[in-house]
Design a protein around this motif. Sequence first.
Motif, PDB file in Angstrom:
ATOM      1  N   SER A  90       0.846  -1.187   0.000  1.00 27.39           N
ATOM      2  CA  SER A  90       0.000   0.000   0.000  1.00 27.39           C
ATOM      3  C   SER A  90       0.887   1.245   0.000  1.00 27.39           C
ATOM      4  N   VAL A  91       0.308   2.373  -0.364  1.00 27.88           N
ATOM      5  CA  VAL A  91       1.071   3.625  -0.400  1.00 27.88           C
ATOM      6  C   VAL A  91       1.607   3.966   0.981  1.00 27.88           C
ATOM      7  N   LEU A  92       0.776   3.743   2.011  1.00 31.98           N
ATOM      8  CA  LEU A  92       1.198   4.053   3.372  1.00 31.98           C
ATOM      9  C   LEU A  92       2.357   3.167   3.804  1.00 31.98           C
ATOM     10  N   ALA A  93       2.278   1.871   3.496  1.00 37.44           N
ATOM     11  CA  ALA A  93       3.356   0.957   3.873  1.00 37.44           C
ATOM     12  C   ALA A  93       4.637   1.287   3.122  1.00 37.44           C
ATOM     13  N   ALA A  94       4.521   1.640   1.861  1.00 40.44           N
ATOM     14  CA  ALA A  94       5.703   2.000   1.078  1.00 40.44           C
ATOM     15  C   ALA A  94       6.346   3.272   1.612  1.00 40.44           C
ATOM     16  N   ALA A  95       5.516   4.252   1.959  1.00 39.30           N
ATOM     17  CA  ALA A  95       6.045   5.506   2.502  1.00 39.30           C
ATOM     18  C   ALA A  95       6.707   5.280   3.848  1.00 39.30           C
ATOM     19  N   GLN A  96       6.140   4.381   4.646  1.00 37.24           N
ATOM     20  CA  GLN A  96       6.728   4.097   5.956  1.00 37.24           C
ATOM     21  C   GLN A  96       8.101   3.451   5.823  1.00 37.24           C
ATOM     22  N   GLY A  97       8.214   2.462   4.956  1.00 40.98           N
ATOM     23  CA  GLY A  97       9.503   1.807   4.768  1.00 40.98           C
ATOM     24  C   GLY A  97      10.555   2.750   4.207  1.00 40.98           C
ATOM     25  N   ALA A  98      10.146   3.556   3.229  1.00 45.12           N
ATOM     26  CA  ALA A  98      11.090   4.516   2.650  1.00 45.12           C
ATOM     27  C   ALA A  98      11.450   5.609   3.644  1.00 45.12           C
ATOM     28  N   GLY A  99      10.487   5.982   4.494  1.00 48.79           N
ATOM     29  CA  GLY A  99      10.748   7.042   5.455  1.00 48.79           C
ATOM     30  C   GLY A  99      11.811   6.681   6.471  1.00 48.79           C
ATOM     31  N   VAL A 100      11.896   5.406   6.852  1.00 54.70           N
ATOM     32  CA  VAL A 100      12.919   4.973   7.802  1.00 54.70           C
ATOM     33  C   VAL A 100      14.312   5.172   7.215  1.00 54.70           C
ATOM     34  N   ARG A 101      14.503   4.718   5.978  1.00 51.59           N
ATOM     35  CA  ARG A 101      15.805   4.901   5.332  1.00 51.59           C
ATOM     36  C   ARG A 101      16.090   6.372   5.090  1.00 51.59           C
ATOM     37  N   ALA A 102      15.083   7.110   4.636  1.00 51.45           N
ATOM     38  CA  ALA A 102      15.292   8.531   4.340  1.00 51.45           C
ATOM     39  C   ALA A 102      15.642   9.313   5.600  1.00 51.45           C
TER      40      ALA A 102
END
Length: 355
Positions: free
Chosen positions: A286-298
């Motif tokens: 989902s968009v939310l799950a993708a944003a969450q995973g990317a947000g940790v690295r970012a």
Amino acid sequence: MALDYLRKIPWFRQAEIVAPDDIEAASLRSDRFRLEREVDWQRLERIVTALEKGRPKRITDDDLLDLPVLYRKAASSLAVARETSLDAAAIAYLDALVRRAWFQIYGPRETLTGWLRGFLGGGWSRAVRAIWLDICIALFFMVAGTVVGWLLVSREPDWFYALVPGAMSGGREPGADPEVLRQSLEPTANADGLSIFATYLFSNNTGVAILAFALGFAFGIPTLLLLISNMTLLGALLFVFAEAGLGYEFVAWLSVHGTTELGAILLAGAAGIHVGRSMAFPGQRSVLAAAQGAGVRAAQVMAGATIMLVVAGLLEGFVRQLVGEPSARLAIGGAMLAFWCLYFAGMRRRQDRAV
């Protein structure tokens, strides 16, 4: 005397205040609730206090094994107390006890020093390598912005005033006297007031980096536009100095802090692009799950970029203002660029060995 006599007469006797039955029942219920569970609460508090003081040897094996059970009992008691509106003091006590126990059971075990050691020892570089594609995208647009700024001003000098704010140009504009341009690159005579200057530069550069990162949540497009906009300014200034025969001196002047500062902005922009790209192309998630995973690295990349900005502020506020020889400036800038490249490459090999 007369007043005491009147009080004995039933008509003048004051009525005694008697607590309503429901309040008395609630008080009794609260006391009984506390007495039935207070032993476990005190036992949990004794264990938590020992852990907080760093004295685990004072805890028996039975207490240590029962710690999760005691925590769940206290949490359950807190939920019941809140649901039935029991004594406010008991609720406050249980709330504080449950928070303390949660931190000791589930809280982080790593100290700030340990986290910083792991972050600088591989966590940051690993996060940077994970967004290598976004770094390439950000670098492409930064280079493109520099080229666009150069070409616009070279073909139409009036573009310079649209790209570079007047307060920033400071007389460094197309057609300026080469001697005036050369003097703008000269170092200061002493370091008085440079700490304030360094603080201002750090604040300004940090604002640009944070904005580049934050705009990434709009699918990364505003971040790309911001990178292009900032780099067109650099391209315009580069053309002005190159036209006056001072291109080498300007590059050397800029390289002292530029290799670190532009690197930090590059990472911040790449972090924003990474989040935006993950949201635009989430794949099976989902968009939310993708944003969450990317947000940790970012976020890890952004934390490291902040460290780079601190270093860039010190270099720009002190070293660049005290070192005047172009070759020395270029050597400092090149050394910083080599350091960052070797740092990320070296930390990669270290992480591979650890795995």
